[in-house]
Structure formats: C-alpha cells, structure tokens
Design an enzyme around this catalytic site. Structure first.
Site, PDB file in Angstrom:
ATOM      1  N   GLU A 126       0.805  -1.223   0.000  1.00  0.00           N
ATOM      2  CA  GLU A 126       0.000   0.000   0.000  1.00  0.00           C
ATOM      3  C   GLU A 126       0.835   1.269   0.000  1.00  0.00           C
ATOM      4  OE1 GLU A 126      -0.578  -2.642   1.792  1.00  0.00           O
ATOM      5  OE2 GLU A 126      -2.628  -3.261   1.357  1.00  0.00           O
ATOM      6  N   HIS A 143     -10.851  -4.112  10.610  1.00  0.00           N
ATOM      7  CA  HIS A 143     -11.532  -4.099   9.307  1.00  0.00           C
ATOM      8  C   HIS A 143     -12.807  -3.261   9.363  1.00  0.00           C
ATOM      9  CE1 HIS A 143      -8.711  -6.922   7.735  1.00  0.00           C
ATOM     10  NE2 HIS A 143      -9.447  -7.273   6.708  1.00  0.00           N
TER      11      HIS A 143
HETATM   12  C1  LIG Z   1      -2.251  -4.391   4.556  1.00  0.00           C
HETATM   13  C2  LIG Z   1      -3.337  -5.206   4.019  1.00  0.00           C
HETATM   14  N1  LIG Z   1      -3.627  -5.133   2.711  1.00  0.00           N
HETATM   15  C3  LIG Z   1      -4.599  -5.893   2.185  1.00  0.00           C
HETATM   16  C4  LIG Z   1      -5.303  -6.745   2.983  1.00  0.00           C
HETATM   17  C5  LIG Z   1      -6.387  -7.620   2.380  1.00  0.00           C
HETATM   18  N2  LIG Z   1      -5.944  -9.004   2.398  1.00  0.00           N
HETATM   19  C6  LIG Z   1      -6.326  -9.844   3.373  1.00  0.00           C
HETATM   20  S1  LIG Z   1      -5.625 -11.328   3.209  1.00  0.00           S
HETATM   21  C7  LIG Z   1      -4.809 -10.881   1.824  1.00  0.00           C
HETATM   22  C8  LIG Z   1      -3.964 -11.856   1.086  1.00  0.00           C
HETATM   23  C9  LIG Z   1      -2.750 -12.240   1.801  1.00  0.00           C
HETATM   24  O1  LIG Z   1      -2.208 -13.326   1.148  1.00  0.00           O
HETATM   25  P1  LIG Z   1      -1.083 -14.204   1.796  1.00  0.00           P
HETATM   26  O2  LIG Z   1      -0.127 -13.333   2.521  1.00  0.00           O
HETATM   27  O3  LIG Z   1      -0.535 -15.068   0.734  1.00  0.00           O
HETATM   28  O4  LIG Z   1      -1.840 -15.070   2.896  1.00  0.00           O
HETATM   29  P2  LIG Z   1      -2.959 -16.179   2.717  1.00  0.00           P
HETATM   30  O5  LIG Z   1      -4.262 -15.479   2.860  1.00  0.00           O
HETATM   31  O6  LIG Z   1      -2.790 -16.822   1.400  1.00  0.00           O
HETATM   32  O7  LIG Z   1      -2.758 -17.109   3.845  1.00  0.00           O
HETATM   33  C10 LIG Z   1      -5.082  -9.560   1.499  1.00  0.00           C
HETATM   34  C11 LIG Z   1      -4.550  -8.865   0.344  1.00  0.00           C
HETATM   35  C12 LIG Z   1      -5.005  -6.776   4.348  1.00  0.00           C
HETATM   36  N3  LIG Z   1      -5.682  -7.562   5.194  1.00  0.00           N
HETATM   37  N4  LIG Z   1      -4.012  -6.025   4.838  1.00  0.00           N
END
Ligand SMILES: Cc1ncc(C[n+]2csc(CCOP(=O)(O)OP(=O)(O)O)c2C)c(N)n1
Ligand SMILES: [Mg+2]
Lengths: 333, 344
Positions: free
Chosen positions: B61, B130
């Site tokens: 971000e 959130h």
């Molecule tokens: C700073 C931030 N940006 C965006 C999000 C939205 N978001 C929640 S989970 C996620 C994906 C994260 O993927 P990963 O790190 O691969 O973990 P996984 O969910 O696959 O376990 C995103 C983009 C967030 N929670 N926090």
C-alpha cells in the site's frame, strides 16, 4: 531447491503420531467450523487452513512450549498446533465472554499467550515486525526463546517484511520467518505480484538465508523447522523457511472455490493428492505399522474434543455491554 | 433519464464513463480485476479496458500510493481502490506527507489528480482492524478533498467529480450501503463537490449524519415522526469542502443539533460540526449539541458488544427524546436496520 522428502530421515514414530494427531485436530476443528457456519452462530470472517495443516503441525512440533509464534488472520491451525485452548478458540469464534480474547477478537485475532501463540492480525504482514521485536527481547533476555513469524506469500510484498528482516539479520535475532506459500493472496497468484518466484531467496541480499520445502509433508516441515530451531538455539541468526501448500477453501468463508476462474486447472486433484493427512496416514501405516483401529480411535477422541469445545462455546455467555469499555487501557480512564 | 441500480453499480457506471472518455484514467489496487470486482463496483472493467488500465498490485500500500502520486503528477489519473480503509494506515506517509502537500510545497506548479476509494467495513465480526472509518485523518490534513457518498446517485456523481478534480480526493464508501438501490442519472453526470443534502425536512431538531449513519438517522426520523417529533436530516456528503451554510441554516431553523458520524467522536466529523454550530449558530441553540459515533474503544467482534459499539436508529431516537426532555416511549422502536451477512 525443494528438498526431496524421501532423502530425509523421518521423525521417530512417537513424533510422527503426534504430528498426525495435531493435523487431525486442526482438520476436524475447521470442518466443524464449516458445519456450524451456516447457522450464523459464528459471525466472524473465517480464513481456513484446511490443506495447510502440515506447516502448523510441523513447525510447532519443533518448538518448545516457551517459544513464541505470531500468525495471521488464517490462524486456527497455528493456534491449535501451538497448544492453544480449543474450547476458548471456539468460544472466541462464537463471540463469547469465555473466548481467548473474550469475544473481542473473533477468528482473525486469536492469541493464547499461555501457549506461546502471541498474536494474529488481520492486516497483512503486520505481525512480522512484532515477531521480530519479540525475538529482539528474547535475545536481550539471553536467547532462551525462539520466535516464529508466520505469514503468506502475499505478505512479502509489504515493506515491513524487508525492514524487519534487515533488523533481524543485523542483530542476529532468534527468529524463523515461516512463509506459507499457498500460491494465492486472495485471488491473485504469486506471478501476478512478482517476477522472482523463488520466494525463499527474496531476502538473500539482506543476508537472510532461505530454504524451500514441501509443506504438505509434516515430517519434512518438522525436520526443516527442527534444524532451524537447533541452529538458532546455538546462536545462529534468523532463518527463512518457505513451505508450499494448497488452500482448499475460498480465501475467506466456509466454501470451496476450486471451480472459480482464478484457480489453476487440476488444482483440486493436486490438493487431494497432496492432502497432508492422507500422506501422513499412509506413512504411519506403512512405516510405523499403525492399524486402522488406532486411526479410528484417535479420530473419535479428537472429534469428542471438538464437540466438547463447541458445546462449551454454545453454553458460554456473551460478554455484557460493560465489557465493551474494558481493556482499551490497562486501567479505566 | 435515470436508471435504478445498486450503490456498487452506480460507482461502476461512473468509472466506466470516465474511462471511456479519458484514456488517462486507470484503476488499480488489490482485487480490482478479480471475479468479485470489489463488491461489484468494478464488474466488467478489466474485460473492457484491459490490464493496462485495470490491474491488481502487489500488497504494498505505501509504495502503490506513492506510485499513484507519481503517475498523477505526470499526466495520468489514477483511481486507487482499497477494499477496507484500514489498509490506508500503511500508506500514511505517501498520503499525508506527499500527496496532501505536493501542490502547495512546490508553489502550486504541479497538481495531484489522484482518487483514492476505500470501503468501511461493518458487521459480521469485521473487528478492530476491518471496520475503521478514516475521514477525520483526511479532513485534518489540508490538501485532501473528502467525500462520503450515501446514495447510489451520490456514489456515481462524486466518483465522477473526484476523477475530474485536479486535487487528491478521498472517497469513503460504506460496505452496508452497497445493498442500497436508488435512481441514478443515465448517462452519468458529475455531482458538485461541497454540497450538502437535506435528506428529510423537519423543524424540531437537526440530525447531521454521514454515510451509513444517514440510513440509521432516516429510520430514526421516521420513528420520531410517529411520536410527534419532526427531525431534519442533513447529509454533508462532502466533508472537504464542507457545505457549512446548509448545516448552519438547518441548525438555526431547528435550534437543536445531533451529529452522528460513522467514526469515533474525538477530533472527528462530529466535533468539527459541533464547533461550526457553536461558532455560527450559538445564538440559536436551545440545547447543547449532542454527538453520536462509535464508542471510544476498538471495534469488538462479539455481536452484543458490536451492537453497543455503533450508533443505531434506536440510539439516535433516544438521543432526540432526551434532548427534547421527553421520556423514551415503551413501544417497538427500530433497531439496527442492516441485514448484512458475511463472511466479508
Ligand atoms: C495491509 C493489508 N492489505 C490488504 C489486505 C487484504 N488481504 C487480506 S488477506 C490478503 C492476502 C494475503 O495473502 P497471503 O499473505 O498469501 O496469505 P494467505 O491469505 O494466502 O494465507 C489480502 C490482500 C489486508 N488484510 N491487509
Ligand atoms: Mg497466500
């Protein structure tokens, strides 16, 4: 390079059984969550680890009780594997006063400091620096405690990952960065977010050595984590372990979405073939001669444990409104 | 001509229109090109305009916000989308040290025509991280325009206005508004920035509410009407610039003011509007101003706590009764109006 699991010495029977039972405990708990979810009793976004159980079981299996883990919103598996209280986890999902966070955190914010599961956060990558600080405290206190920072393939996109790693390498902190690579950040694939796909090498330039392993195989995970823990306990610096895995469920929620366009073709078949529980069961049957009756007995026992946890959650009271104002500060202002 | 549509679709019509008419406009952010398309607000955009103009990003971000600024300064028009406004905390430096100050700090020689869209989460256990509503941060720091569209028509009109504007504009959308249906101009037209709307006329008291709190306030006003209390509901919609005149005129007319914000009261929209009433309508106030917002705690997950955490039609109505010195009646009063179901 992915270390070939068959080249590794497998853990002894007792350890292998423990790893299997931990994975089964996680699987059954999460299956129960998907059963309860349509009743609206769990009003909390849920991120399931079904298919990824071997990482939590293997990593936590290699840790001592006093070691710490910091996780993510996808936190049920590590909470359970680290020895978090199952009853209080279900109560937390139900938003009950008896929950591990008194109903204030829900599924995305599990913690059980008594078990060394220190934090889970709904902001991607946000616990990585905190885990690093935990390791800094540990090193100041005489390096008794190994800290594990768990995060996904998406989290290494964030600046704090690199900033934390740099500090950890600089200060030679007792921390293992555990990267759960399930190939997706929500619906976005790894190659849609970066060119360099060897994630375990991503912080090499900072001096962090990484290795990559098959995260579907609990023994492999356990061996990798044990080696890292041993090295750190001897005073070695931070390590990065990348584990590959399949996320069986949709990113958030109880559904299964292998049919969606963002998924790879055949992914469901691959996921089933690499089912960590199936693999471990086959290994226990063949190598450790575990009989079907014993598997059935474990399953019955663990189902009971999960049912009891659900029962506890259902019977527990909701927090009262006065509770809303508690714990904003250490004292009431 | 108008067309009936949902809030998310109204945003989509604005973006579609802007992108068709101006090749400089592009939309980026996490999940903008996936099958969920940010609650339908971007459906079909990626297919129509292609991956150069509609694309997902790494989860970065802070850097992506800076990228948006750099692109905006140099002739493009970025629309940066965040599915939760909480994620903007990661980009504080670029938002407030860079984007907000660029034009001024460099003597007015460059503009930053950047649009940031972010969604406020609520309900179904969104919890502490959130559910936050960041308008006060953006109002506090000079340089950002700030809008909180309430109706589908606002959503369309202000999205277009934001894209047309030469300044950075923050559009804060509410998850619970995505289910609202309303009449929207077809073809799309930009709405004026800085114009408040009287959502319901009344004479006994003024309720200034924004975003989803307008829905709750209108529900409260409807109930108050049955009890012989006539409430006027004013929706600023645009917080920077703020239509002080409309607010002050209403307060001068009714002599009573309740401000209901989607965020905390401390240093927030409600504090600002209460101050404006004190500065510009003090002589007309029959009662001290009342403020409602999120309770001064992080947002809890547990449903009974969450219900107590947010203002609702019921607590707004109660405040009105208390202000008029009347006992709250023992009748069926509206509670939370949302039927939102998760998981997200
Ligand atoms: C700073 C931030 N940006 C965006 C999000 C939205 N978001 C929640 S989970 C996620 C994906 C994260 O993927 P990963 O790190 O691969 O973990 P996984 O969910 O696959 O376990 C995103 C983009 C967030 N929670 N926090
Ligand atoms: Mg992932």
């Amino acid at each position: 390079m992915i270390k070939k699991k068959n080249k590794m010495k497998r853990p002894d029977a007792a350890t292998s059984i423990e790893l299997y039972r931990t994975m089964l405990r996680i699987r059954l708990a999460e299956q129960k969550i998907t059963e309860v979810y349509p009743t609206d009793k769990i009003q909390s976004p849920i991120h399931l680890s079904v298919g990824q159980e071997a990482i939590a079981a293997g990593v936590c299996g290699a840790l001592a009780h006093g070691d710490h883990v910091h996780g993510t919103y996808r936190g049920h598996a590590f909470y359970i594997a680290k020895g978090g209280d199952m009853k209080r986890m279900f109560a937390e999902l139900y938003g009950k006063d008896t929950g591990c966070a008194r109903g204030k955190g829900g599924s995305m914010h599990l913690a059980d400091p008594d078990a060394g599961l220190m934090s889970c956060s709904a902001i991607v990558a946000s616990t990585i620096p905190v885990a690093t600080g935990d390791a800094y405290a540990s090193s100041r206190q005489g390096r008794k405690r190994v800290v594990v920072s768990v995060f996904g393939d998406g989290a290494i996109d964030e600046g704090v990952f690199f900033e934390s790693v740099n500090f950890a390498v600089l200060k030679k902190l007792p921390i293992i960065y555990v990267l759960e690579n399930n190939w997706y950040a929500i619906h976005s694939k790894v190659p849609e977010r970066r060119k360099q796909l060897d994630l375990y090498r991503v912080a090499e330039g900072l001096g962090l050595t990484g290795e990559k392993f098959d995260g579907n195989d609990a023994s492999t995970v356990y061996n990798a984590a044990s080696a890292a823990v041993a090295s750190i306990r001897k005073g070695g610096g931070p390590r990065l372990l990348e584990f590959t895995a399949y996320r069986w469920h949709e990113h958030v929620g109880p559904g299964v979405d292998f049919h969606e366009s963002y998924r790879r073709k055949n992914e469901q078949a691959l996921a089933q073939k690499n089912d960590p529980l199936k693999l471990a069961k086959a290994d226990l049957t063949k190598r450790c001669k575990v009989k079907p009756e014993l598997f059935a007995q474990w399953e019955a026992e663990l189902r009971r444990e999960v049912d009891e946890a659900v029962d506890f959650a259902e019977k527990s009271p909701f927090p009262t409104v006065e509770n809303l104002f508690q714990d904003v500060y250490a004292e009431s202002l | 001509m108008t067309k009936r549509m949902k809030y998310g679709e109204a945003i989509r019509t604005a973006l579609f229109h802007a992108m068709e008419h101006d090749p400089k406009v592009f939309v980026f952010g996490l999940g903008v090109d996936d099958h969920r398309a940010i609650f339908g607000s971007l459906t079909g955009l990626a297919e129509k305009f292609g991956p150069e103009r509609v694309f997902d990003t790494p989860i970065s971000e802070a850097a992506m916000t800076g990228v948006a600024v750099g692109a905006a300064v140099n002739g493009l028009k970025p629309v940066h989308v965040h599915i939760r406004s909480d994620f903007l905390y990661l980009a504080m430096d670029q938002l407030f040290n860079i984007a907000a100050k660029w034009r001024y700090m460099f003597g007015g020689r460059m503009n930053v025509p950047l649009v940031v869209r972010a969604v406020i989460g609520r309900s179904w256990g969104q919890g502490a991280q959130h559910s936050q509503s960041l308008q006060s941060f953006f109002m506090h720091v000079p340089g950002w325009k700030v809008v909180m569209p309430t109706t589908p028509a606002d959503a369309q009109g202000l999205t277009l206005a934001a894209i047309n504007d030469p300044n950075p504009v923050f559009i804060l959308e509410h998850r619970l508004l995505y289910d609202i249906v309303g009449d929207v101009p077809d073809p799309p037209v930009a709405a004026p920035l800085g114009k408040a709307y009287i959502r319901r006329a009344g004479k006994d008291l003024t309720i200034v509410a924004n975003s989803y709190m307008v829905v709750e306030s209108l529900k409260a006003a409807e109930f108050l009407e049955t009890q012989g209390i006539s409430a006027e509901v004013v929706d600023p919609v645009s917080l920077v610039p703020l239509d002080r005149e409309t607010i002050v005129a209403s307060v001068r007319k009714t002599g009573r003011l309740i401000v209901v914000d989607t965020s905390w009261t401390a240093c927030g929209v409600s504090a600002e509007i209460a101050a404006i009433a004190a500065e510009r309508a003090f002589d007309c106030l029959k009662q001290p101003v009342r403020r409602l917002g999120m309770q001064p705690t992080p947002c809890p997950v547990s449903k009974p706590l969450e219900n107590a955490f947010y203002p609702s039609a019921r607590t707004i109505a109660m405040e009105a009764f208390s202000m008029l010195g009347r006992a709250f009646p023992d009748v069926n009063v509206p509670v939370l109006t949302s039927t939102f179901k998760g998981p997200f």
